[in-house]
Write a protein that holds these residues in place. Sequence first.
Motif, PDB file in Angstrom:
ATOM      1  N   ARG A 107       0.826  -1.037   0.023  1.00 21.48           N
ATOM      2  CA  ARG A 107      -0.015   0.019  -0.149  1.00 21.48           C
ATOM      3  C   ARG A 107       0.928   1.292  -0.061  1.00 21.48           C
ATOM      4  N   THR A 108       1.737   1.383   0.663  1.00 18.57           N
ATOM      5  CA  THR A 108       2.971   2.509   0.686  1.00 18.57           C
ATOM      6  C   THR A 108       3.340   2.764  -0.647  1.00 18.57           C
ATOM      7  N   GLN A 111       1.106   3.914  -2.948  1.00 22.98           N
ATOM      8  CA  GLN A 111       0.729   5.502  -2.309  1.00 22.98           C
ATOM      9  C   GLN A 111       1.833   6.250  -2.929  1.00 22.98           C
ATOM     10  N   ARG A 112       3.142   6.049  -2.838  1.00 21.87           N
ATOM     11  CA  ARG A 112       4.333   6.817  -3.082  1.00 21.87           C
ATOM     12  C   ARG A 112       4.193   6.939  -5.039  1.00 21.87           C
ATOM     13  N   SER A 114       1.623   6.827  -6.689  1.00 18.25           N
ATOM     14  CA  SER A 114       0.408   7.836  -7.287  1.00 18.25           C
ATOM     15  C   SER A 114      -0.157   8.216  -5.906  1.00 18.25           C
ATOM     16  N   PRO A 115       0.322   9.344  -5.649  1.00 17.58           N
ATOM     17  CA  PRO A 115      -0.140  10.110  -4.274  1.00 17.58           C
ATOM     18  C   PRO A 115      -1.778  10.576  -4.281  1.00 17.58           C
ATOM     19  N   ASN A 117      -4.109   8.727  -5.294  1.00 19.42           N
ATOM     20  CA  ASN A 117      -4.928   7.772  -5.053  1.00 19.42           C
ATOM     21  C   ASN A 117      -5.685   7.926  -3.465  1.00 19.42           C
ATOM     22  N   PHE A 119      -7.149   5.923  -0.323  1.00 19.31           N
ATOM     23  CA  PHE A 119      -7.386   4.499   0.346  1.00 19.31           C
ATOM     24  C   PHE A 119      -8.383   4.367   1.311  1.00 19.31           C
ATOM     25  N   TYR A 138      -8.657   0.916  -2.796  1.00 24.17           N
ATOM     26  CA  TYR A 138      -8.382   2.330  -3.298  1.00 24.17           C
ATOM     27  C   TYR A 138      -9.014   2.831  -4.503  1.00 24.17           C
TER      28      TYR A 138
END
Length: 196
Positions: A107-108, A111-112, A114-115, A117, A119, A138
């Motif tokens: 998940r991290t 997230q990195r 595609s900031p 997104n 969740f 997400y």
Amino acid sequence: MDYLDEQLLENKRKQKKEQYRSLETGFYICNELVKFGRVTIAPLSLSIVLPTAFVTMPQSMVKVKYQSENRPQVIKTSLDTRVNFTFSLLSQAVKPEQIASLAKQFRTVVQRVSPANVFYDLKEERTVEEVPLCWFDYKGYAVDEQIYYIMYVTPWGKGKLLHGTFNCRFRDKDEWKEAARQAILSLKLEEGDNNS
């Protein structure tokens, strides 16, 4: 009169959704009864309960839709290719108690990359074979549409990790989420070459 007709139709839709709420009965999704059946994905030593109308996405289409070299090994898709289940088997030994922290790492990374997104849940559940499986969902973004994703990881066979996703249009999220969750939890290990 139109208002009453619309109310009657909406009540019928709600009744169908309540009546069809499992892999056994099928799910009433986007005003259509979607039936499910178990399919085997022999190259990855697994079987899963999926919509019976889904097909394996041809490799030529996979290369267009997933342009990264790290594309999924197998994709089962709806005929219009808008709803997909992906599967990849990785050579990574994972203990059952490590699966939640591994999902958090995935998940991290997502997230990195595609900031933007958004969740939602992160849950650990058990497959039909009582193997721990961790998933998170997400909202992501394609060129012209918002996409809903469920990403999951679970230990697989001896020294392997099964990693996969489900995706559909974000506007269909509430129609598909429970069906996709139940499908993912229906994963079963099938004896094959990948387990030796």
